[in-house]
Design an enzyme around this catalytic site. Structure first.
Site, mmCIF file in Angstrom:
data_model
loop_
_atom_site.group_PDB
_atom_site.id
_atom_site.type_symbol
_atom_site.label_atom_id
_atom_site.label_comp_id
_atom_site.label_asym_id
_atom_site.label_seq_id
_atom_site.Cartn_x
_atom_site.Cartn_y
_atom_site.Cartn_z
ATOM 1 N N THR A 199 0.819 -1.213 0.000
ATOM 2 C CA THR A 199 0.000 0.000 0.000
ATOM 3 C C THR A 199 0.852 1.262 0.000
ATOM 4 O OG1 THR A 199 -1.758 1.202 1.136
ATOM 5 C CG2 THR A 199 -0.269 -0.051 2.529
ATOM 6 N N ARG A 200 0.271 2.334 -0.583
ATOM 7 C CA ARG A 200 0.918 3.652 -0.532
ATOM 8 C C ARG A 200 -0.071 4.685 0.012
ATOM 9 N NH1 ARG A 200 -1.445 4.949 -5.821
ATOM 10 N NH2 ARG A 200 -1.384 7.159 -5.302
ATOM 11 N N HIS A 219 -7.985 2.468 5.715
ATOM 12 C CA HIS A 219 -9.273 2.763 6.345
ATOM 13 C C HIS A 219 -9.970 1.437 6.622
ATOM 14 C CE1 HIS A 219 -8.413 6.900 5.609
ATOM 15 N NE2 HIS A 219 -8.242 6.665 4.311
ATOM 16 N N HIS A 262 -9.995 -1.320 3.916
ATOM 17 C CA HIS A 262 -8.718 -2.027 3.713
ATOM 18 C C HIS A 262 -8.483 -3.036 4.823
ATOM 19 C CE1 HIS A 262 -8.051 2.078 2.004
ATOM 20 N NE2 HIS A 262 -7.741 1.327 0.953
ATOM 21 N N ARG A 271 -7.731 -3.889 -7.742
ATOM 22 C CA ARG A 271 -8.218 -3.270 -8.959
ATOM 23 C C ARG A 271 -7.261 -2.108 -9.246
ATOM 24 N NH1 ARG A 271 -11.162 0.883 -10.552
ATOM 25 N NH2 ARG A 271 -12.723 0.545 -12.176
ATOM 26 N N ARG A 281 15.723 41.368 -5.195
ATOM 27 C CA ARG A 281 16.967 41.641 -5.929
ATOM 28 C C ARG A 281 17.990 42.396 -5.081
ATOM 29 N NH1 ARG A 281 18.013 40.481 -11.047
ATOM 30 N NH2 ARG A 281 16.370 39.388 -12.182
ATOM 31 N N ARG A 311 17.425 35.390 -14.558
ATOM 32 C CA ARG A 311 16.014 35.587 -14.193
ATOM 33 C C ARG A 311 15.434 34.270 -13.669
ATOM 34 N NH1 ARG A 311 13.301 40.289 -16.902
ATOM 35 N NH2 ARG A 311 14.731 41.132 -18.428
ATOM 36 N N ALA A 325 8.735 37.761 -13.450
ATOM 37 C CA ALA A 325 8.609 36.340 -13.797
ATOM 38 C C ALA A 325 8.105 36.174 -15.233
ATOM 39 C CB ALA A 325 7.689 35.629 -12.818
#
Ligand code: PPS
Length: 572
Positions: A195-196, A200, A203, A289, A436, A450, A477
């Site tokens: 599992t990752r 709950h 499971h 699944r 800056r 930049r 930016a």
């Protein structure tokens, strides 16, 4: 098939303690490669036998076999290319036959490798064959093209020491340690659950049933190496798993942490996971699944069919020597107040079936809404809430972008004051000019400088966001790729709200508050944004502000309303 575990020790790649000490000194003179976090995970499982039968990073011949038909040159099944990718610059310095030192990110030598192969892989082919598509929406394909080095080195590895872990040491086991533990307890049939995600009630119920069905003991075997970007961090998950462990009948179940770097490769990944669990001494493996599914591709479709992983695993389980227990999709039946496998409910029309999807769970957590007891355990929910407070208490970044003189700083200042008036979270303004003077005082306005400037601002903002504060950034930016990179850095921790201050270049030049446009026109300032340097207009900012017909206060107020609609500040 009936599999009984063979719990004899499996070969590791480590040398003895005395030899390791000697080798470490010797390897200090070798050319060395600093391993990436993913390579450290791979190396740990290579050295401790988790990736057995591999003896090192794949040679070119093994790599070709694995990519094309999931087999090493000697015919053994192995579905995942475990490769040492390096830069061209480093590869150019390496001779075939040379020993190199493999170091962790602090410079500690973990292993040496004798380089037998050096080649430039066809990454598109690898993506197609291993992951099913050459599509950057797949996290491992993205990694392959954007993070992995251009050249692969292959060769046998000699292990000196395990990577150092400071967290949950008592919960980490090598394959041989786990085998010894099973031997000691007399466990001969062991079903592993990969599992990752936090566990709950569904499971817990399905793993419990799987163990009963297989007449086996249960190993909860969560991945704590690298998982899918955006997953719940492993520190939180392990605390959640520890809470759930108490819910199983005593002494039937154990938990161990697996330092694997997942690739989210669905079917191939399932087979790989099976080989790894076999190496860890397990006899059965639960395949769900859409096992290790990476989500949607760039066309919005699933990369793999929901049962592709089970099908591929079934084909190979005999050869791996581990039996698949297919995942039952468990749902809660309200009338009977219990979880049942969805496909075994005969009276579906007469009962109320409840389920909370992952997306719905995340929504409830982020909005601070109730999570019912039938869905999870209170201890698990409490842990998740600690890590993920509702959005209105999380950190976030407001990132203004626009031409010099567009009004970014003025609006950013007004926004800062309004947010400080509301209180609750610390607010930091990273204004272009101020940055800056301090953070980027040595930088000029070339593209490279930049980019560096914006990445620094992004780094500071991501730290502020991670720690629950509000960062307001107001640089020009000008390049969209850099803004996107900053967005990715920050979104790991909280929201990124891009605000385009859309004042036209003509209006900025007309205002010319600092007299810079005049100098730029006269050629006295080079590479001036909008005059002699490009500005990529943001395509999908969270908010675009028209400053030409609207005053500053109103502009700042529009940002506040946006933040409120995103749930980042409480309704005003
Ligand atoms: S960038 O591109 O985002 O790194 O620029 P930024 O750090 O926001 O720029 C801050 C201010 O530098 C002044 N300035 C220039 N801007 C654009 N191009 C050139 N060549 C240049 N040289 C100096 C300019 O006044 C920027 O201030 P703002 O606050 O945007 O008016």
């Amino acid at each position: 098939m009936t599999v009984l575990s063979n719990l004899a020790p499996i070969p590791e790649l480590y040398v003895s303690y005395d030899s390791a000490e000697k080798l470490k000194v010797e390897a200090g003179n070798f050319k060395s490669h600093d391993l990436t976090p993913r390579q450290i995970c791979d190396l740990e499982l290579l050295m401790n036998g988790g990736f057995s039968p591999l003896k090192g990073f794949l040679s070119e011949e093994d790599y070709n076999g694995v990519v094309e038909n999931m087999r090493l040159a000697d015919g053994s099944l192995f579905p995942m290319p475990i490769t040492l990718d390096v830069s061209e610059k480093f590869a150019d310095t390496i001779e075939i036959g040379e020993d190199i030192a493999l170091r962790d990110q602090e410079g500690v030598i973990l292993a040496t490798m004798t380089v037998t192969d050096k080649w430039v892989p066809n990454k598109s082919n690898e993506a197609e064959k291993v992951f099913g598509a050459d599509d950057d929406a797949h996290p491992a394909v993205y990694y392959l093209h954007n993070q992995a080095g251009k050249v692969y080195l292959g060769g046998p590895v000699t292990g000196i020491q395990q990577p150092i872990h400071y967290d949950f040491r008592a919960r980490r086991d090598t394959p041989n340690e786990l085998r010894a533990y099973f031997r000691k307890l007399g466990w001969r049939r062991i079903v592993a659950f990969q599992t990752r995600n936090p566990l709950h009630r569904a499971h817990q119920e399905l793993t419990f049933r799987a163990a009963k069905e297989a007449q086996a003991n249960l190993l909860i075997h969560p991945v704590v190496g690298m998982t899918k970007p955006g997953d719940v961090d492993h520190f939180t998950r392990v605390r959640c798993y520890e809470a759930v462990l108490d819910k199983y009948p005593g002494s039937t179940t154990t938990m161990s942490l697996l330092p694997l770097a997942m690739r989210m490769a669905g079917p191939r990944e399932a087979v790989w996971h099976g080989i790894i669990r076999k190496n860890y001494g397990c006899t059965h493996f639960i395949v769900g699944r859409d096992h290790a599914g990476p989500g949607k591709n760039s066309a919005g479709e699933d990369f793999y069919g929901p049962y592709d992983a089970q099908d591929l695993f079934r084909e190979h389980q005999e050869e791996i020597g581990i039996e698949m227990v297919d995942f039952k999709h468990m749902v809660y039946v309200q009338e009977r107040a219990q979880y049942e496998p969805n496909d075994e409910i005969a009276d579906k029309d007469d009962v109320t079936i409840l389920n909370i999807s992952g997306t719905e769970l995340r929504r409830r957590l982020s909005e601070g809404l109730e999570i019912p007891e039938w869905f999870s355990f209170p201890e698990v929910v409490a842990e998740l809430r600690k890590t993920k407070p509702p959005r209105s208490q999380q950190g976030f970044t407001v990132f203004f972008t626009g031409f010099s003189g567009s009004g970014k700083s003025t609006i950013a200042n007004a926004l800062m004051v309004k947010l400080m008036e509301m209180g609750g979270r610390p607010v930091t303004l990273l204004d272009g000019d101020i940055v800056r003077k301090n953070l980027s005082s040595e930088l000029g306005f070339s593209k490279e400088h930049r980019d560096l400037n914006i990445r620094r601002i992004g780094y500071v903002a991501s730290e502020i966001t991670k720690n629950g504060g509000i960062a307001i950034c107001a640089p020009i930016a000008p390049y969209s790729a850099t803004r996107r990179a900053v967005r990715e850095d920050i979104e790991q921790y909280g929201a990124f709200v891009e605000v385009h201050v859309a004042t036209s270049i003509e209006e900025c030049e007309r205002r010319d508050r600092k007299g810079l446009y005049k100098l730029a026109r006269e050629g006295k300032i080079k590479e001036f944004t909008g005059i002699s340097d490009p500005y990529d207009v943001p395509e999908h900012p969270e908010l675009r502000l028209d400053t030409e017909n609207v005053d500053v206060d109103n502009c700042a107020h529009q940002v506040i309303l946006k933040l409120e609609s995103m749930g980042l500040i409480a309704a005003i």
